[in-house]
Design a protein around this motif. Sequence first.
Motif, PDB file in Angstrom:
ATOM      1  N   ALA A 166       0.793  -1.182   0.052  1.00 47.14           N
ATOM      2  CA  ALA A 166      -0.060   0.065  -0.095  1.00 47.14           C
ATOM      3  C   ALA A 166       1.007   1.186  -0.063  1.00 47.14           C
ATOM      4  O   ALA A 166       0.446   2.193  -0.617  1.00 47.14           O
ATOM      5  N   SER A 167       1.873   1.167   0.809  1.00 52.96           N
ATOM      6  CA  SER A 167       2.902   2.446   0.817  1.00 52.96           C
ATOM      7  C   SER A 167       3.531   2.639  -0.639  1.00 52.96           C
ATOM      8  O   SER A 167       3.486   3.755  -1.014  1.00 52.96           O
ATOM      9  N   GLU A 168       3.937   1.574  -1.219  1.00 56.36           N
ATOM     10  CA  GLU A 168       4.512   1.691  -2.498  1.00 56.36           C
ATOM     11  C   GLU A 168       3.341   2.235  -3.561  1.00 56.36           C
ATOM     12  O   GLU A 168       3.696   3.181  -4.239  1.00 56.36           O
ATOM     13  N   THR A 169       2.196   1.627  -3.404  1.00 55.53           N
ATOM     14  CA  THR A 169       1.073   2.186  -4.492  1.00 55.53           C
ATOM     15  C   THR A 169       0.912   3.724  -3.986  1.00 55.53           C
ATOM     16  O   THR A 169       0.691   4.309  -5.110  1.00 55.53           O
ATOM     17  N   ASP A 170       0.691   3.977  -3.098  1.00 58.78           N
ATOM     18  CA  ASP A 170       0.457   5.291  -2.673  1.00 58.78           C
ATOM     19  C   ASP A 170       1.511   6.172  -3.222  1.00 58.78           C
ATOM     20  O   ASP A 170       1.392   7.507  -3.717  1.00 58.78           O
ATOM     21  N   LYS A 171       2.802   5.782  -3.030  1.00 62.58           N
ATOM     22  CA  LYS A 171       3.837   6.790  -3.327  1.00 62.58           C
ATOM     23  C   LYS A 171       3.761   6.903  -5.001  1.00 62.58           C
ATOM     24  O   LYS A 171       4.085   7.962  -5.356  1.00 62.58           O
ATOM     25  N   ASN A 172       3.691   5.760  -5.570  1.00 56.45           N
ATOM     26  CA  ASN A 172       3.507   5.785  -7.145  1.00 56.45           C
ATOM     27  C   ASN A 172       2.388   6.716  -7.614  1.00 56.45           C
ATOM     28  O   ASN A 172       2.610   7.290  -8.580  1.00 56.45           O
ATOM     29  N   VAL A 173       1.176   6.714  -6.935  1.00 57.22           N
ATOM     30  CA  VAL A 173       0.056   7.323  -7.312  1.00 57.22           C
ATOM     31  C   VAL A 173       0.356   8.894  -6.963  1.00 57.22           C
ATOM     32  O   VAL A 173      -0.026   9.866  -7.805  1.00 57.22           O
ATOM     33  N   GLN A 174       1.020   9.333  -5.904  1.00 58.88           N
ATOM     34  CA  GLN A 174       1.436  10.512  -5.760  1.00 58.88           C
ATOM     35  C   GLN A 174       2.263  11.159  -6.658  1.00 58.88           C
ATOM     36  O   GLN A 174       2.132  12.287  -7.191  1.00 58.88           O
ATOM     37  N   ILE A 175       3.233  10.289  -7.234  1.00 65.71           N
ATOM     38  CA  ILE A 175       4.220  10.706  -8.160  1.00 65.71           C
ATOM     39  C   ILE A 175       3.494  10.944  -9.523  1.00 65.71           C
ATOM     40  O   ILE A 175       3.587  12.232 -10.105  1.00 65.71           O
ATOM     41  N   LEU A 176       2.441  10.187  -9.817  1.00 64.41           N
ATOM     42  CA  LEU A 176       1.611  10.344 -11.047  1.00 64.41           C
ATOM     43  C   LEU A 176       0.766  11.821 -10.701  1.00 64.41           C
ATOM     44  O   LEU A 176       0.546  12.358 -12.067  1.00 64.41           O
ATOM     45  N   ILE A 177       0.157  11.700  -9.857  1.00 65.14           N
ATOM     46  CA  ILE A 177      -0.619  12.935  -9.617  1.00 65.14           C
ATOM     47  C   ILE A 177       0.308  14.219  -9.878  1.00 65.14           C
ATOM     48  O   ILE A 177      -0.067  15.273 -10.698  1.00 65.14           O
ATOM     49  N   GLU A 178       1.596  14.244  -9.371  1.00 68.26           N
ATOM     50  CA  GLU A 178       2.522  15.499  -9.584  1.00 68.26           C
ATOM     51  C   GLU A 178       2.830  15.840 -11.258  1.00 68.26           C
ATOM     52  O   GLU A 178       2.663  16.638 -11.371  1.00 68.26           O
ATOM     53  N   MET A 179       2.828  14.347 -11.651  1.00 69.12           N
ATOM     54  CA  MET A 179       3.623  14.596 -12.879  1.00 69.12           C
ATOM     55  C   MET A 179       2.374  15.209 -13.854  1.00 69.12           C
ATOM     56  O   MET A 179       2.383  15.976 -14.694  1.00 69.12           O
ATOM     57  N   GLY A 182       1.785  18.834 -13.296  1.00 67.99           N
ATOM     58  CA  GLY A 182       2.636  19.705 -13.753  1.00 67.99           C
ATOM     59  C   GLY A 182       2.523  19.780 -15.315  1.00 67.99           C
ATOM     60  O   GLY A 182       2.569  20.929 -15.921  1.00 67.99           O
ATOM     61  N   HIS A 183       2.120  18.635 -16.027  1.00 68.27           N
ATOM     62  CA  HIS A 183       1.875  18.604 -17.253  1.00 68.27           C
ATOM     63  C   HIS A 183       0.446  19.453 -17.771  1.00 68.27           C
ATOM     64  O   HIS A 183       0.581  20.456 -18.673  1.00 68.27           O
ATOM     65  N   LEU A 184      -0.623  19.418 -16.931  1.00 70.19           N
ATOM     66  CA  LEU A 184      -1.614  20.427 -16.913  1.00 70.19           C
ATOM     67  C   LEU A 184      -1.515  22.071 -17.120  1.00 70.19           C
ATOM     68  O   LEU A 184      -1.518  22.614 -17.731  1.00 70.19           O
ATOM     69  N   ILE A 185      -0.563  22.084 -16.118  1.00 72.17           N
ATOM     70  CA  ILE A 185      -0.038  23.449 -15.773  1.00 72.17           C
ATOM     71  C   ILE A 185       0.868  23.849 -17.068  1.00 72.17           C
ATOM     72  O   ILE A 185       0.624  25.111 -17.426  1.00 72.17           O
ATOM     73  N   LYS A 186       2.055  23.215 -17.419  1.00 73.19           N
ATOM     74  CA  LYS A 186       2.667  23.417 -18.620  1.00 73.19           C
ATOM     75  C   LYS A 186       1.867  23.682 -19.978  1.00 73.19           C
ATOM     76  O   LYS A 186       1.917  24.625 -20.728  1.00 73.19           O
ATOM     77  N   GLU A 187       0.703  22.946 -20.133  1.00 77.04           N
ATOM     78  CA  GLU A 187       0.113  22.918 -21.216  1.00 77.04           C
ATOM     79  C   GLU A 187      -0.789  24.276 -21.018  1.00 77.04           C
ATOM     80  O   GLU A 187      -1.686  24.341 -22.150  1.00 77.04           O
ATOM     81  N   GLY A 188      -1.384  24.614 -20.044  1.00 76.73           N
ATOM     82  CA  GLY A 188      -2.243  25.526 -19.712  1.00 76.73           C
ATOM     83  C   GLY A 188      -3.738  25.172 -19.970  1.00 76.73           C
ATOM     84  O   GLY A 188      -4.379  25.935 -20.200  1.00 76.73           O
ATOM     85  N   ILE A 189      -3.898  24.024 -19.341  1.00 79.05           N
ATOM     86  CA  ILE A 189      -5.149  23.339 -19.527  1.00 79.05           C
ATOM     87  C   ILE A 189      -5.841  23.638 -18.449  1.00 79.05           C
ATOM     88  O   ILE A 189      -5.499  23.353 -17.054  1.00 79.05           O
ATOM     89  N   GLY A 190      -6.834  24.331 -18.538  1.00 82.65           N
ATOM     90  CA  GLY A 190      -7.698  24.809 -17.405  1.00 82.65           C
ATOM     91  C   GLY A 190      -9.006  23.851 -16.944  1.00 82.65           C
ATOM     92  O   GLY A 190      -9.446  23.283 -16.019  1.00 82.65           O
TER      93      GLY A 190
END
Length: 142
Positions: free
Chosen positions: A75-88, A91-99
């Motif tokens: 569960a800890s490993e999964t949570d870490k991976n999900v948090q990484i995906l959310i951050e990525m 970041g992509h949505l901000i970079k592309e300016g998608i509102g």
Amino acid sequence: MTKLRKGYCVNNEVHEYLMKIKKENNLSSVSLALEMVVKEHEKRSRIKTEDTAKLMAKEIGKVLRDDISKFKLSASETDKNVQILIEMINGHLIKEGIGKIVTTTGLTTEISMESPALKIAKEEVKKRLYRNKIMKENKINE
């Protein structure tokens, strides 16, 4: 407590043991010695049962502790991976300016759609979970 009068046959060795108990405990009769032996036996039997139950509980606890540790790690490993995906993704949505985004349910955006990529990802995860389940079952059955 009322006493019952019964006739029992015992071998000489048992009779001598009861006489020894009678003498050691200053009892007035062999019947009292027999009662004492039976009560002591019952007490020891109960203690053995309690000890066995405690031992079983301890062993079950060890097994469950190991399994829970594995689940926590997973569960800890999964949570870490999900948090990484959310951050990525963020970041992509901000970079592309998608509102605004299209959601899979349409509950918050009134538009609902699943991309082909999401469908592929869901199917891949489904297959992976199925394979892991089969491997786990095979490992248990060995």
